[in-house]
Design a protein around this motif. Structure first.
Motif, short mmCIF file in Angstrom:
data_model
loop_
_atom_site.label_atom_id
_atom_site.label_comp_id
_atom_site.label_asym_id
_atom_site.label_seq_id
_atom_site.Cartn_x
_atom_site.Cartn_y
_atom_site.Cartn_z
N SER A 106 -14.86 -6.66 0.53
CA SER A 106 -15.46 -7.59 -0.43
C SER A 106 -14.38 -8.43 -1.11
CB SER A 106 -16.23 -6.80 -1.50
OG SER A 106 -16.66 -7.66 -2.53
N SER A 107 -14.71 -9.68 -1.40
CA SER A 107 -13.78 -10.56 -2.11
C SER A 107 -13.94 -10.45 -3.62
CB SER A 107 -13.99 -12.02 -1.67
OG SER A 107 -15.32 -12.43 -1.97
N ASP A 108 -14.92 -9.67 -4.07
CA ASP A 108 -15.15 -9.48 -5.50
C ASP A 108 -14.19 -8.43 -6.07
OD1 ASP A 108 -17.37 -11.22 -5.44
OD2 ASP A 108 -18.68 -9.58 -4.81
N TYR A 109 -14.11 -8.37 -7.39
CA TYR A 109 -13.48 -7.21 -8.02
C TYR A 109 -14.44 -6.04 -7.91
CZ TYR A 109 -10.11 -10.38 -10.25
OH TYR A 109 -9.13 -11.31 -10.49
N PHE A 128 -10.05 -6.38 -2.26
CA PHE A 128 -9.57 -6.24 -0.88
C PHE A 128 -9.01 -7.57 -0.41
CE2 PHE A 128 -12.77 -3.03 -1.52
CZ PHE A 128 -12.19 -1.91 -0.97
N GLU A 129 -7.85 -7.49 0.21
CA GLU A 129 -7.20 -8.66 0.78
C GLU A 129 -6.64 -8.30 2.15
OE1 GLU A 129 -4.31 -10.33 -1.86
OE2 GLU A 129 -5.70 -10.43 -3.57
N ASN A 130 -7.04 -9.05 3.16
CA ASN A 130 -6.55 -8.81 4.53
C ASN A 130 -6.73 -7.36 4.96
OD1 ASN A 130 -5.61 -11.53 4.73
ND2 ASN A 130 -3.78 -10.96 3.57
N ASP A 131 -7.93 -6.83 4.69
CA ASP A 131 -8.27 -5.45 5.06
C ASP A 131 -7.37 -4.41 4.39
OD1 ASP A 131 -10.40 -6.19 6.67
OD2 ASP A 131 -9.14 -6.44 8.43
N GLU A 132 -6.84 -4.75 3.24
CA GLU A 132 -6.04 -3.82 2.47
C GLU A 132 -6.64 -3.66 1.08
OE1 GLU A 132 -3.36 -1.94 3.12
OE2 GLU A 132 -3.18 -2.57 5.21
N LEU A 133 -6.65 -2.42 0.59
CA LEU A 133 -7.13 -2.15 -0.76
C LEU A 133 -6.06 -2.56 -1.76
CD1 LEU A 133 -9.28 -0.77 -2.61
CD2 LEU A 133 -7.98 1.34 -2.32
#
Length: 239
Positions: A106-109, A128-133
């Protein structure tokens, strides 16, 4: 790679098997019986249904806390006993991170809130950014009003997703004072899932973040109610 995931940190008991990032099976229940009665039978059933040989698993991923003191102790005892008997490593997964993983990608917080009583929740903030938490805060017990003020001040540039067993208790209060755009998880994503624990467990395992049965300890973040009451009595001279 095969990971056994376990979560008994809250009201839900859950066990799962994940193989190479594929969820082979998950057994999740929230119904009356204590985790001490349900967790091991659930592990046994999920292992049987997925035709998994426990001696061939790579690691045991456990929701390490925070959460229910009793639930965490039961989960820790189960994970440590299995790890010792099978000579397998344990992967310690923060409970709030595992909750956030329900919304992986998700791009949300993502804002897990677990009821910690006294108008407090156990919380951390993720995305999540680039499949990283991505972790923005450490896990902490925090007053609900203080959390809402923090969200309005620092995390108002994106939508916020709330989940966890604190949602039913504090939803109305949050709605009354939070100005930032926010939503609440649907019932099937609201609480703990061992599949999410196993997912993060496999990711952490691949980074070498494991421990043995002897060194694993739950993450409580604060004293239990009994410990707090005893401390208060000692301070007042009642004991």
């Amino acid at each position: 790679m095969t990971i056994l995931g376990i979560d008994s940190s809250g009201l839900v008991a859950s066990a799962a098997i994940m193989r190479d990032y594929v969820l082979a099976g998950e057994y999740t229940i929230e119904h009356k019986k204590t985790h001490s009665e349900t967790l091991l039978p659930m592990v046994s059933e999920i292992v049987k249904m997925t035709e998994t040989d426990l001696t061939e698993i790579d690691a045991i991923a456990i929701a390490a806390g925070p959460g229910s003191f009793t639930g965490l102790r039961i989960g820790a005892a189960t994970a440590k006993g299995l790890a010792y008997a099978l000579n397998k490593p344990i992967v310690s997964v923060p409970t709030t991170a595992a909750l956030a993983a329900n919304f992986f990608g998700s791009s949300d917080y993502v804002c897990p809130i677990m009821d910690a009583r006294r108008n407090q929740v156990y919380n951390a903030i993720y995305s999540f950014e680039n499949d990283e938490l991505v972790t923005f805060t450490d896990q902490r017990p925090i007053d609900v009003k203080k959390l809402v003020c923090e969200l309005d001040e620092k995390y108002n540039d994106r939508r916020i997703i709330f989940l966890g067993d604190g949602v039913p208790r504090y939803r109305c209060q949050i709605d009354e004072i939070l100005k930032a755009d926010h939503i609440y998880a649907a019932p099937h994503l609201l609480k703990q899932h061992a599949g999410a624990v196993a997912l993060l467990g496999e990711m952490y395992y691949n980074k070498g973040e494991t421990c043995d049965a002897y060194s694993f300890t739950p993450v409580y973040l604060r004293m239990s109610q009994a410990e707090r009451e005893r401390k208060e009595k000692l301070a007042s001279g009642a004991l």
